[in-house]
Design a protein around this motif. Structure first.
Motif, short mmCIF file in Angstrom:
data_model
loop_
_atom_site.label_atom_id
_atom_site.label_comp_id
_atom_site.label_asym_id
_atom_site.label_seq_id
_atom_site.Cartn_x
_atom_site.Cartn_y
_atom_site.Cartn_z
N ALA A 275 7.26 20.49 -2.78
CA ALA A 275 8.62 19.99 -2.61
C ALA A 275 8.67 18.66 -1.86
O ALA A 275 9.62 17.91 -2.01
N ALA A 276 7.67 18.40 -1.04
CA ALA A 276 7.68 17.17 -0.25
C ALA A 276 7.36 15.99 -1.15
O ALA A 276 6.36 15.95 -1.84
N ARG A 277 8.25 15.02 -1.16
CA ARG A 277 8.03 13.81 -1.94
C ARG A 277 7.79 12.66 -0.98
O ARG A 277 8.44 12.55 0.04
N LEU A 278 6.87 11.80 -1.36
CA LEU A 278 6.61 10.63 -0.54
C LEU A 278 7.62 9.55 -0.88
O LEU A 278 7.89 9.27 -2.04
N ASP A 279 8.18 8.95 0.14
CA ASP A 279 9.13 7.86 -0.04
C ASP A 279 8.33 6.61 -0.40
O ASP A 279 7.44 6.21 0.34
N PRO A 280 8.61 5.97 -1.53
CA PRO A 280 7.82 4.80 -1.96
C PRO A 280 7.87 3.65 -0.94
O PRO A 280 6.88 2.93 -0.78
N ASP A 281 8.98 3.49 -0.26
CA ASP A 281 9.06 2.43 0.76
C ASP A 281 8.13 2.72 1.91
O ASP A 281 7.45 1.82 2.41
N HIS A 282 8.07 3.98 2.34
CA HIS A 282 7.17 4.34 3.43
C HIS A 282 5.72 4.16 3.03
O HIS A 282 4.89 3.70 3.83
N VAL A 283 5.38 4.51 1.81
CA VAL A 283 4.01 4.36 1.33
C VAL A 283 3.63 2.87 1.28
O VAL A 283 2.54 2.48 1.69
N ARG A 284 4.54 2.03 0.80
CA ARG A 284 4.29 0.59 0.73
C ARG A 284 4.08 -0.01 2.11
O ARG A 284 3.15 -0.80 2.34
N ILE A 285 4.92 0.38 3.06
CA ILE A 285 4.80 -0.13 4.44
C ILE A 285 3.49 0.32 5.07
O ILE A 285 2.78 -0.47 5.70
N LEU A 286 3.15 1.60 4.89
CA LEU A 286 1.90 2.11 5.43
C LEU A 286 0.69 1.40 4.81
O LEU A 286 -0.26 1.04 5.51
N ALA A 287 0.74 1.16 3.50
CA ALA A 287 -0.37 0.46 2.83
C ALA A 287 -0.52 -0.95 3.38
O ALA A 287 -1.64 -1.42 3.62
N ARG A 288 0.59 -1.63 3.62
CA ARG A 288 0.52 -2.99 4.16
C ARG A 288 -0.10 -2.99 5.56
O ARG A 288 -0.94 -3.83 5.88
N ILE A 289 0.31 -2.04 6.39
CA ILE A 289 -0.24 -1.94 7.74
C ILE A 289 -1.74 -1.67 7.69
O ILE A 289 -2.54 -2.29 8.40
N LEU A 290 -2.15 -0.74 6.84
CA LEU A 290 -3.58 -0.41 6.74
C LEU A 290 -4.40 -1.59 6.23
O LEU A 290 -5.51 -1.83 6.70
N LEU A 291 -3.85 -2.35 5.27
CA LEU A 291 -4.56 -3.53 4.77
C LEU A 291 -4.67 -4.60 5.85
O LEU A 291 -5.73 -5.24 6.00
N LEU A 292 -3.61 -4.81 6.60
CA LEU A 292 -3.67 -5.80 7.68
C LEU A 292 -4.68 -5.42 8.74
O LEU A 292 -5.43 -6.26 9.26
N ARG A 293 -4.72 -4.14 9.07
CA ARG A 293 -5.72 -3.69 10.05
C ARG A 293 -7.14 -3.83 9.52
O ARG A 293 -8.05 -4.19 10.25
N ALA A 294 -7.32 -3.51 8.23
CA ALA A 294 -8.66 -3.57 7.65
C ALA A 294 -9.20 -5.00 7.60
O ALA A 294 -10.40 -5.23 7.76
N PHE A 295 -8.30 -5.96 7.37
CA PHE A 295 -8.74 -7.34 7.23
C PHE A 295 -8.45 -8.19 8.45
O PHE A 295 -8.47 -9.42 8.39
N GLY A 296 -8.19 -7.53 9.59
CA GLY A 296 -8.05 -8.23 10.85
C GLY A 296 -6.77 -8.99 11.07
O GLY A 296 -6.70 -9.86 11.92
N GLY A 297 -5.76 -8.71 10.31
CA GLY A 297 -4.50 -9.44 10.47
C GLY A 297 -3.55 -8.79 11.46
O GLY A 297 -2.50 -9.30 11.75
N LEU A 298 -3.94 -7.65 12.01
CA LEU A 298 -3.05 -6.96 12.93
C LEU A 298 -3.79 -6.54 14.18
O LEU A 298 -4.88 -6.14 14.18
#
Length: 70
Positions: free
Chosen positions: A47-70
């Motif tokens: 029943a739990a659905r992932l909110d696409p906006d939350h997934v997009r924001i989390l992906a951006r944060i993880l990418l920034l951390r992985a590539f040293g931008g955060l």
């Protein structure tokens, strides 16, 4: 006191046992009041659905951390 019938978001069946129901959140509607979302304990993951906006924001944060931008 009036008790409304709770329906499982995943399977659409009524939740007859109060201990079996899990509150999933509140959904706003375009017209009228919103509604509470419930699910059987066995169906919570379905029943739990992932909110696409939350997934997009989390992906951006993880990418920034992985590539040293955060």
């Amino acid at each position: 006191m009036t008790c409304s019938l709770r329906m499982c978001r995943a399977c659409g069946e009524p939740i007859t046992d109060p201990d079996d129901g899990v509150y999933m959140g509140y959904e706003h509607t375009n017209s009228g009041p919103g509604r509470e979302l419930w699910a059987h304990r066995d169906h919570v993951a379905e029943a739990a659905r992932l909110d696409p906006d939350h997934v997009r924001i989390l992906a951006r944060i993880l990418l920034l951390r992985a590539f040293g931008g955060l």
